[in-house]
Scaffold this motif. Structure first.
Motif, PDB file in Angstrom:
ATOM      1  N   LEU A 126       0.810  -1.216   0.000  1.00 24.79           N
ATOM      2  CA  LEU A 126       0.000   0.000   0.000  1.00 24.79           C
ATOM      3  C   LEU A 126       0.841   1.263   0.000  1.00 24.79           C
ATOM      4  O   LEU A 126       0.469   2.285  -0.580  1.00 24.79           O
ATOM      5  CB  LEU A 126      -0.922   0.014   1.226  1.00 24.79           C
ATOM      6  CG  LEU A 126      -1.908  -1.153   1.355  1.00 24.79           C
ATOM      7  CD1 LEU A 126      -2.732  -0.999   2.622  1.00 24.79           C
ATOM      8  CD2 LEU A 126      -2.815  -1.225   0.129  1.00 24.79           C
ATOM      9  N   SER A 127       1.997   1.204   0.684  1.00 20.22           N
ATOM     10  CA  SER A 127       2.887   2.361   0.780  1.00 20.22           C
ATOM     11  C   SER A 127       4.211   1.900   1.384  1.00 20.22           C
ATOM     12  O   SER A 127       4.413   0.705   1.630  1.00 20.22           O
ATOM     13  CB  SER A 127       2.262   3.470   1.638  1.00 20.22           C
ATOM     14  OG  SER A 127       1.946   2.984   2.940  1.00 20.22           O
ATOM     15  N   PHE A 128       5.101   2.865   1.606  1.00 15.60           N
ATOM     16  CA  PHE A 128       6.407   2.570   2.196  1.00 15.60           C
ATOM     17  C   PHE A 128       6.667   3.558   3.328  1.00 15.60           C
ATOM     18  O   PHE A 128       6.073   4.646   3.370  1.00 15.60           O
ATOM     19  CB  PHE A 128       7.525   2.717   1.163  1.00 15.60           C
ATOM     20  CG  PHE A 128       7.406   1.826  -0.039  1.00 15.60           C
ATOM     21  CD1 PHE A 128       7.941   0.547  -0.031  1.00 15.60           C
ATOM     22  CD2 PHE A 128       6.778   2.278  -1.185  1.00 15.60           C
ATOM     23  CE1 PHE A 128       7.840  -0.276  -1.145  1.00 15.60           C
ATOM     24  CE2 PHE A 128       6.665   1.470  -2.312  1.00 15.60           C
ATOM     25  CZ  PHE A 128       7.200   0.194  -2.291  1.00 15.60           C
ATOM     26  N   THR A 129       7.585   3.211   4.220  1.00 12.00           N
ATOM     27  CA  THR A 129       7.970   4.127   5.283  1.00 12.00           C
ATOM     28  C   THR A 129       9.461   4.027   5.570  1.00 12.00           C
ATOM     29  O   THR A 129      10.064   2.958   5.443  1.00 12.00           O
ATOM     30  CB  THR A 129       7.171   3.856   6.571  1.00 12.00           C
ATOM     31  OG1 THR A 129       7.513   4.853   7.555  1.00 12.00           O
ATOM     32  CG2 THR A 129       7.468   2.480   7.147  1.00 12.00           C
ATOM     33  N   PHE A 130      10.047   5.171   5.932  1.00 11.42           N
ATOM     34  CA  PHE A 130      11.446   5.184   6.368  1.00 11.42           C
ATOM     35  C   PHE A 130      11.654   6.406   7.245  1.00 11.42           C
ATOM     36  O   PHE A 130      11.294   7.534   6.866  1.00 11.42           O
ATOM     37  CB  PHE A 130      12.414   5.231   5.180  1.00 11.42           C
ATOM     38  CG  PHE A 130      13.856   5.245   5.594  1.00 11.42           C
ATOM     39  CD1 PHE A 130      14.444   4.091   6.102  1.00 11.42           C
ATOM     40  CD2 PHE A 130      14.611   6.404   5.527  1.00 11.42           C
ATOM     41  CE1 PHE A 130      15.769   4.098   6.525  1.00 11.42           C
ATOM     42  CE2 PHE A 130      15.938   6.414   5.936  1.00 11.42           C
ATOM     43  CZ  PHE A 130      16.518   5.251   6.441  1.00 11.42           C
ATOM     44  N   ASN A 131      12.234   6.190   8.427  1.00 12.76           N
ATOM     45  CA  ASN A 131      12.522   7.277   9.375  1.00 12.76           C
ATOM     46  C   ASN A 131      11.310   8.181   9.612  1.00 12.76           C
ATOM     47  O   ASN A 131      11.418   9.410   9.689  1.00 12.76           O
ATOM     48  CB  ASN A 131      13.703   8.115   8.885  1.00 12.76           C
ATOM     49  CG  ASN A 131      15.045   7.478   9.229  1.00 12.76           C
ATOM     50  OD1 ASN A 131      15.116   6.527  10.009  1.00 12.76           O
ATOM     51  ND2 ASN A 131      16.111   7.985   8.636  1.00 12.76           N
ATOM     52  N   GLY A 132      10.135   7.562   9.693  1.00 11.40           N
ATOM     53  CA  GLY A 132       8.927   8.317  10.004  1.00 11.40           C
ATOM     54  C   GLY A 132       8.229   8.941   8.816  1.00 11.40           C
ATOM     55  O   GLY A 132       7.147   9.522   8.957  1.00 11.40           O
ATOM     56  N   ASN A 133       8.818   8.862   7.641  1.00 16.51           N
ATOM     57  CA  ASN A 133       8.207   9.416   6.431  1.00 16.51           C
ATOM     58  C   ASN A 133       7.448   8.331   5.672  1.00 16.51           C
ATOM     59  O   ASN A 133       7.901   7.192   5.589  1.00 16.51           O
ATOM     60  CB  ASN A 133       9.273  10.005   5.513  1.00 16.51           C
ATOM     61  CG  ASN A 133       9.907  11.251   6.093  1.00 16.51           C
ATOM     62  OD1 ASN A 133       9.211  12.188   6.482  1.00 16.51           O
ATOM     63  ND2 ASN A 133      11.235  11.268   6.162  1.00 16.51           N
TER      64      ASN A 133
END
Length: 215
Positions: A126-133
């Motif tokens: 559905l989406s991606f995340t890295f370091n809170g983004n």
């Protein structure tokens, strides 16, 4: 025979172009066979483009720089002060319909992270995340390129060598089976740097999206 892409740096808003190149393919999974394929691919490409400097970016590369630039080896700083490979960050950042992100993969080796069974059994990304983004799934290469280019920028001793090249390959990458390619990301980095756009592109994820994907 086989066809694989060569990602060539261009100094305009395309940043790189893909030149599909047919070459003699050597079957087998050993490093020796992969290296034969790399040599064959490069020889064919350089016959047509004698002025180019080409680099294989993968753990199979015969050039030490190419190995260090592999997403399996290139390390990315985390908010907690630790580091993880680009590959582990990419796999850990996936948010699925039925689970994720599996942030424990940030602590895993690149190989273990890529092969984690949860990535296959959690449904659609559905989406991606890295370091809170949070990153959307479109453009398809956005999240991977953001991770790779940010990681790369942390190592000036590597980027100084990288910018001496203007064409890149990844022998393991097959366009019909995969979307993201470290060779393409490296080519984009070199173009951004040479066009004086790199600092602006790396200000934040929105600036990166606007500059890199504006065309």
């Amino acid at each position: 025979m086989a066809i694989r892409p060569v990602f060539v740096v261009v100094l305009d808003q395309r940043y790189c172009i893909r030149e599909d190149t047919e070459f003699e393919f050597f079957n087998g999974f050993s490093d020796k066979q992969k290296k034969k394929c790399i040599t064959s691919l490069h020889q064919v490409y350089l016959k047509k483009h004698k002025e180019k400097r080409i680099l294989e970016i993968s753990s199979k590369s015969e050039d030490e720089l190419g190995v260090k630039l592999s997403a399996f080896h290139l390390m990315l700083p985390l908010q907690n002060g630790k580091t993880c490979s680009v590959e582990s960050a990419f796999q850990a950042g996936k948010i699925f319909e039925k689970g994720g992100p599996y942030l424990d993969l940030l602590e895993a080796s690149s190989k273990a992270a890529k092969k984690d069974e949860r990535l296959k059994n959690s449904g659609k990304i559905l989406s991606f995340t890295f370091n809170g983004n949070i990153f959307p799934t479109e453009p398809k290469t956005y999240f991977y390129h953001w991770l790779y280019i940010n990681a790369l920028h942390s190592y000036p001793e590597l980027t100084e060598q990288l910018t001496q090249y203007d064409a890149f390959t990844d022998i393991v990458f097959h366009p019909q089976k995969s979307i993201n390619c470290q060779a393409e990301a490296a080519a984009i980095y070199v173009s951004l740097q040479k066009q004086g756009l790199l600092q602006d592109a790396l200000k934040d994820k929105d600036a990166f999206l606007k500059i890199v994907y504006s065309s």
